[in-house]
Write an enzyme that holds these catalytic residues in place. Structure first.
Site, PDB file in Angstrom:
ATOM      1  N   HIS A 116       0.570  -8.035  -1.046  1.00 26.08           N
ATOM      2  CA  HIS A 116       0.695  -8.393   0.375  1.00 26.08           C
ATOM      3  C   HIS A 116       0.792  -9.909   0.546  1.00 26.08           C
ATOM      4  O   HIS A 116       1.566 -10.414   1.363  1.00 26.08           O
ATOM      5  CB  HIS A 116      -0.540  -7.932   1.159  1.00 26.08           C
ATOM      6  CG  HIS A 116      -0.753  -6.456   1.197  1.00 26.08           C
ATOM      7  ND1 HIS A 116      -1.800  -5.833   0.556  1.00 26.08           N
ATOM      8  CD2 HIS A 116      -0.065  -5.473   1.831  1.00 26.08           C
ATOM      9  CE1 HIS A 116      -1.745  -4.535   0.785  1.00 26.08           C
ATOM     10  NE2 HIS A 116      -0.706  -4.282   1.546  1.00 26.08           N
ATOM     11  N   GLN A 136       1.642   8.135  10.216  1.00 21.28           N
ATOM     12  CA  GLN A 136       2.372   8.254   8.956  1.00 21.28           C
ATOM     13  C   GLN A 136       1.593   8.989   7.881  1.00 21.28           C
ATOM     14  O   GLN A 136       2.027   9.038   6.737  1.00 21.28           O
ATOM     15  CB  GLN A 136       2.834   6.875   8.472  1.00 21.28           C
ATOM     16  CG  GLN A 136       1.740   5.950   7.994  1.00 21.28           C
ATOM     17  CD  GLN A 136       2.275   4.546   7.729  1.00 21.28           C
ATOM     18  OE1 GLN A 136       2.576   3.784   8.638  1.00 21.28           O
ATOM     19  NE2 GLN A 136       2.394   4.185   6.455  1.00 21.28           N
ATOM     20  N   GLN A 149       9.025  -4.194  -2.128  1.00 21.15           N
ATOM     21  CA  GLN A 149       9.983  -3.270  -2.742  1.00 21.15           C
ATOM     22  C   GLN A 149       9.306  -2.087  -3.417  1.00 21.15           C
ATOM     23  O   GLN A 149       9.970  -1.146  -3.834  1.00 21.15           O
ATOM     24  CB  GLN A 149      10.846  -4.014  -3.773  1.00 21.15           C
ATOM     25  CG  GLN A 149      12.015  -4.746  -3.130  1.00 21.15           C
ATOM     26  CD  GLN A 149      12.648  -5.770  -4.045  1.00 21.15           C
ATOM     27  OE1 GLN A 149      12.334  -5.836  -5.231  1.00 21.15           O
ATOM     28  NE2 GLN A 149      13.518  -6.582  -3.495  1.00 21.15           N
TER      29      GLN A 149
HETATM   30  O1  PAF Z   1       3.738  -0.342   3.932  1.00 20.40           O
HETATM   31  C1  PAF Z   1       2.812  -0.223   4.754  1.00 20.40           C
HETATM   32  O2  PAF Z   1       1.702  -0.752   4.583  1.00 20.40           O
HETATM   33  C2  PAF Z   1       3.032   0.597   6.010  1.00 20.40           C
HETATM   34  O3  PAF Z   1       3.823   1.701   5.756  1.00 20.40           O
HETATM   35  C3  PAF Z   1       3.572  -0.233   7.184  1.00 20.40           C
HETATM   36  C4  PAF Z   1       4.941  -0.800   6.886  1.00 20.40           C
HETATM   37  C5  PAF Z   1       2.605  -1.358   7.504  1.00 20.40           C
HETATM   38  C6  PAF Z   1       3.707   0.657   8.433  1.00 20.40           C
HETATM   39  O4  PAF Z   1       2.489   1.193   8.805  1.00 20.40           O
END
Ligand code: PAF
Length: 278
Positions: free
Chosen positions: A35, A59, A146
């Protein structure tokens, strides 16, 4: 780092940025070096950097890890501060979804491939929250890792198809010294699972080797990768594929630019990884 917890606070902080260009890094927190490399890229491309931290219930499937997903806001904020983040948005679920959304973004058939085949509704949840974040932040640039290749491809396509605005940047996978791709979910692994998790990267390397040896059949490369995984008792592959990087369709011929992608259960933890053929 300025912390906004409501959409109103965010709108104010966004206004205060004035003419500065904004790079956004959407995250679900439990931040790691992967990150933070996205934060660095955002900072190189824009004059202000914002990070959102939101574990997005939309999600996660009903039997997935929403409730136990790692959360450590204080640590995340310290890391963001140290990396020179200007703005962090940390909404609650009710703040982000004051009403259950009726209008959502669906990925179509590109969302049915790879991870989408095993996580129904996942990418609809991702695209919907990312579209909301783009609406809230109006970023100039948005950066995604990626490692979540299908997510990155779908977000790029969403931005094009819906003219959402930001330039989407993909960032290289950051790995542990033994090759394991960094992921917040690595925290779930027991010591023995953590040792065997290196097998995902090993399988990708095996795929590269077989391809470098002149193999032209994608199926043969994939078979070699599956054989490499089979050496690890705790690894259970969900999919192992060679795909086209733009369409995510399975390919027959092994060629440079194609992507080796896999999802593997390591014990109860589902891990993904991928690598582009040179
Ligand atoms: O990759 C993630 O951490 C999540 O899928 C995101 C892009 C923050 C969306 O909730």
């Amino acid at each position: 780092v300025i912390v906004a917890r409501t959409r109103q606070e965010l709108a104010r902080a966004r206004r205060d940025l004035g003419e500065r260009t904004l790079g956004l890094v959407p995250t679900m927190g439990a931040l790691h070096e992967g990150h933070l490399s996205l934060v660095d890229i955002a900072r190189a491309e824009a004059t202000a950097v914002a990070v959102s931290i939101f574990v997005n219930p939309l999600q996660f499937g009903p039997s997935e890890d929403f409730a136990r997903y790692p959360r450590d806001e204080q640590r995340d904020l310290a890391l963001l501060e140290a990396r020179g983040t200007d703005l962090a948005f940390i909404p609650t679920v009710d703040e982000m979804y004051p009403r259950q959304p009726v209008i959502t973004v669906t990925p179509g058939k590109m969302g049915d491939r790879l991870c989408g085949a095993f996580r129904p509704g996942h990418f609809e949840g991702v695209l919907t929250v990312v579209a909301k974040l783009f609406g809230l932040f109006r970023p100039d640039v948005a950066v995604f890792g990626q490692k979540d290749l299908q997510q990155l491809v779908l977000i790029r396509r969403m931005v094009q198809d819906l003219e959402l605005g930001p330039t989407v940047r993909g960032a290289p996978i950051v790995r542990e010294p033994d090759g394991l791709a960094m992921s917040s979910r690595n925290a779930y692994l027991s010591p023995e699972e953590r040792r065997q998790a290196v097998g995902l990267h090993g399988a990708l390397q095996r795929g590269h080797e077989v391809y470098a040896g002149g193999e032209k059949s994608a199926a043969t490369v994939v078979r070699a990768m599956r054989d490499a995984l089979a050496a690890f008792a705790l690894l259970q592959p969900q999919y192992v594929e060679m795909v086209n990087p733009d369409t995510l369709e399975r390919v027959e011929r092994a060629e440079g630019g194609n992507v080796l992608a896999l999802a593997v259960f390591c014990g109860r933890t589902r891990l993904i990884d991928n690598s582009v053929l040179p």
